[in-house]
Design a protein around this motif. Sequence first.
Motif, mmCIF file in Angstrom:
data_model
loop_
_atom_site.group_PDB
_atom_site.id
_atom_site.type_symbol
_atom_site.label_atom_id
_atom_site.label_comp_id
_atom_site.label_asym_id
_atom_site.label_seq_id
_atom_site.Cartn_x
_atom_site.Cartn_y
_atom_site.Cartn_z
ATOM 1 N N TRP A 274 6.171 -43.179 -1.877
ATOM 2 C CA TRP A 274 6.218 -44.520 -2.459
ATOM 3 C C TRP A 274 5.038 -44.829 -3.379
ATOM 4 N N SER A 275 4.069 -43.937 -3.462
ATOM 5 C CA SER A 275 2.951 -44.157 -4.381
ATOM 6 C C SER A 275 3.321 -43.785 -5.823
ATOM 7 N N ARG A 276 4.459 -43.110 -5.995
ATOM 8 C CA ARG A 276 4.915 -42.784 -7.340
ATOM 9 C C ARG A 276 5.442 -44.033 -8.044
ATOM 10 N N SER A 277 5.604 -43.954 -9.345
ATOM 11 C CA SER A 277 6.161 -45.083 -10.095
ATOM 12 C C SER A 277 7.625 -45.277 -9.728
ATOM 13 N N ALA A 278 8.130 -46.490 -9.954
ATOM 14 C CA ALA A 278 9.524 -46.794 -9.638
ATOM 15 C C ALA A 278 10.467 -45.884 -10.427
ATOM 16 N N GLU A 279 10.140 -45.628 -11.687
ATOM 17 C CA GLU A 279 10.990 -44.767 -12.511
ATOM 18 C C GLU A 279 11.009 -43.344 -11.982
ATOM 19 N N ALA A 280 9.851 -42.840 -11.562
ATOM 20 C CA ALA A 280 9.774 -41.485 -11.029
ATOM 21 C C ALA A 280 10.579 -41.357 -9.733
ATOM 22 N N LEU B 261 16.271 -49.974 -11.190
ATOM 23 C CA LEU B 261 14.961 -50.540 -11.516
ATOM 24 C C LEU B 261 15.081 -52.033 -11.766
ATOM 25 N N GLU B 262 14.178 -52.814 -11.162
ATOM 26 C CA GLU B 262 14.141 -54.253 -11.366
ATOM 27 C C GLU B 262 12.687 -54.705 -11.489
ATOM 28 N N GLU B 263 12.493 -55.863 -12.133
ATOM 29 C CA GLU B 263 11.159 -56.436 -12.221
ATOM 30 C C GLU B 263 10.747 -56.987 -10.870
ATOM 31 N N GLY B 264 9.494 -56.799 -10.514
ATOM 32 C CA GLY B 264 9.024 -57.321 -9.239
ATOM 33 C C GLY B 264 7.604 -56.879 -8.986
ATOM 34 N N ALA B 265 7.046 -57.355 -7.897
ATOM 35 C CA ALA B 265 5.676 -56.984 -7.538
ATOM 36 C C ALA B 265 5.600 -56.809 -6.031
ATOM 37 N N GLY B 266 4.789 -55.859 -5.613
ATOM 38 C CA GLY B 266 4.641 -55.609 -4.187
ATOM 39 C C GLY B 266 3.943 -54.291 -3.960
ATOM 40 N N ASN B 267 3.650 -54.001 -2.711
ATOM 41 C CA ASN B 267 3.012 -52.738 -2.368
ATOM 42 C C ASN B 267 4.033 -51.606 -2.328
ATOM 43 N N PRO B 268 3.607 -50.368 -2.554
ATOM 44 C CA PRO B 268 4.546 -49.237 -2.498
ATOM 45 C C PRO B 268 5.295 -49.191 -1.190
ATOM 46 N N GLY B 269 6.626 -49.144 -1.278
ATOM 47 C CA GLY B 269 7.453 -49.066 -0.084
ATOM 48 C C GLY B 269 7.692 -50.383 0.613
ATOM 49 N N GLN B 270 7.172 -51.478 0.079
ATOM 50 C CA GLN B 270 7.353 -52.776 0.714
ATOM 51 C C GLN B 270 8.766 -53.299 0.484
ATOM 52 N N LEU B 271 9.394 -53.836 1.524
ATOM 53 C CA LEU B 271 10.719 -54.431 1.425
ATOM 54 C C LEU B 271 10.555 -55.861 0.915
ATOM 55 N N LEU B 272 11.067 -56.128 -0.297
ATOM 56 C CA LEU B 272 10.873 -57.442 -0.921
ATOM 57 C C LEU B 272 11.989 -58.421 -0.598
ATOM 58 N N ASP B 273 13.146 -57.915 -0.206
ATOM 59 C CA ASP B 273 14.270 -58.796 0.100
ATOM 60 C C ASP B 273 14.570 -58.659 1.595
ATOM 61 N N ASP B 274 14.284 -59.707 2.368
ATOM 62 C CA ASP B 274 14.453 -59.610 3.819
ATOM 63 C C ASP B 274 15.914 -59.673 4.236
ATOM 64 N N ARG B 275 16.827 -59.816 3.259
ATOM 65 C CA ARG B 275 18.246 -59.789 3.607
ATOM 66 C C ARG B 275 18.736 -58.356 3.772
#
Length: 266
Positions: A214-220, A251-265
């Motif tokens: 998860w430390s890699r870029s989202a595109e990678a 790929l979507e715009e967003g911010a967070g830590n590597p591997g973090q779940l941003l949508d709790d649904r």
Amino acid sequence: MRIVFMGSAGLAVPALRAVMRNGADEVVGVVSQPDRPAGRKRVLTPCPLKAFAEGEGFEVMTPEKIGDPDSVAALAALKPDLFIVVAYGQYIPQRVIGLAPFEAINVHPSLLPKYRGSAPIQWAILNGDAETGVSIIYLAKKMDAGDILRQETYPLGSDETSATLHDKLSVLGAELLLKAIDDIRNGTVVRTAQDESLAVEIRKLSKDDGKIDWSRSAEAIRNRIRAFDPWPGSFCTLPNGEVLKIWKAELEEGAGNPGQLLDDRL
């Protein structure tokens, strides 16, 4: 021409089918790998090319080593004019190649000299290439380093996976192979040496490559998910220790830590 076809993986099936149906040449022999254990019960199973060829009525040779004296003698008895090799999986020595006046040609699913070695389809997607393609080359002492007869590019779409690209390049390779055979038959072959300064050697993939970093870029990460579909697959480990397999990502715009779940649904 009298052709001996060598192949194992599914990539080789459209090529053999095309040569068989072309009508201008005779397939006098088919060589593949021995049956291997497969599945949880480890049942001996033929590879895709062997299964197809036997279904077409061929008696398939399956030597453990193609260069053994018995194998060489059996191939010599077929009096081949040309060997065609597609995803065979064994190194073919000069004592075999020399049995055919027109030597041996190989269908390789990359734009050589880029991606010499196994898994060129996966590596093209993995590296985010804009295009890949198919090369028809003569076999040489060094793997995938022979002179190029023909080459054709294929644009890589952003949603391409190894599974979809495999099928497309197998068809493209079969079409290009027939053109190369015509070149040989007509004496119009133009041999182009590969530029060694541009050579890219690739390693064989392993199941561990599918573990997401998860430390890699989202595109990678997305490229790796596409490249590893269907094998080795992409996966990560959830906090509770369960393994989560991931087959598709966007790929979507967003911010967070590597591997973090941003949508709790989810």
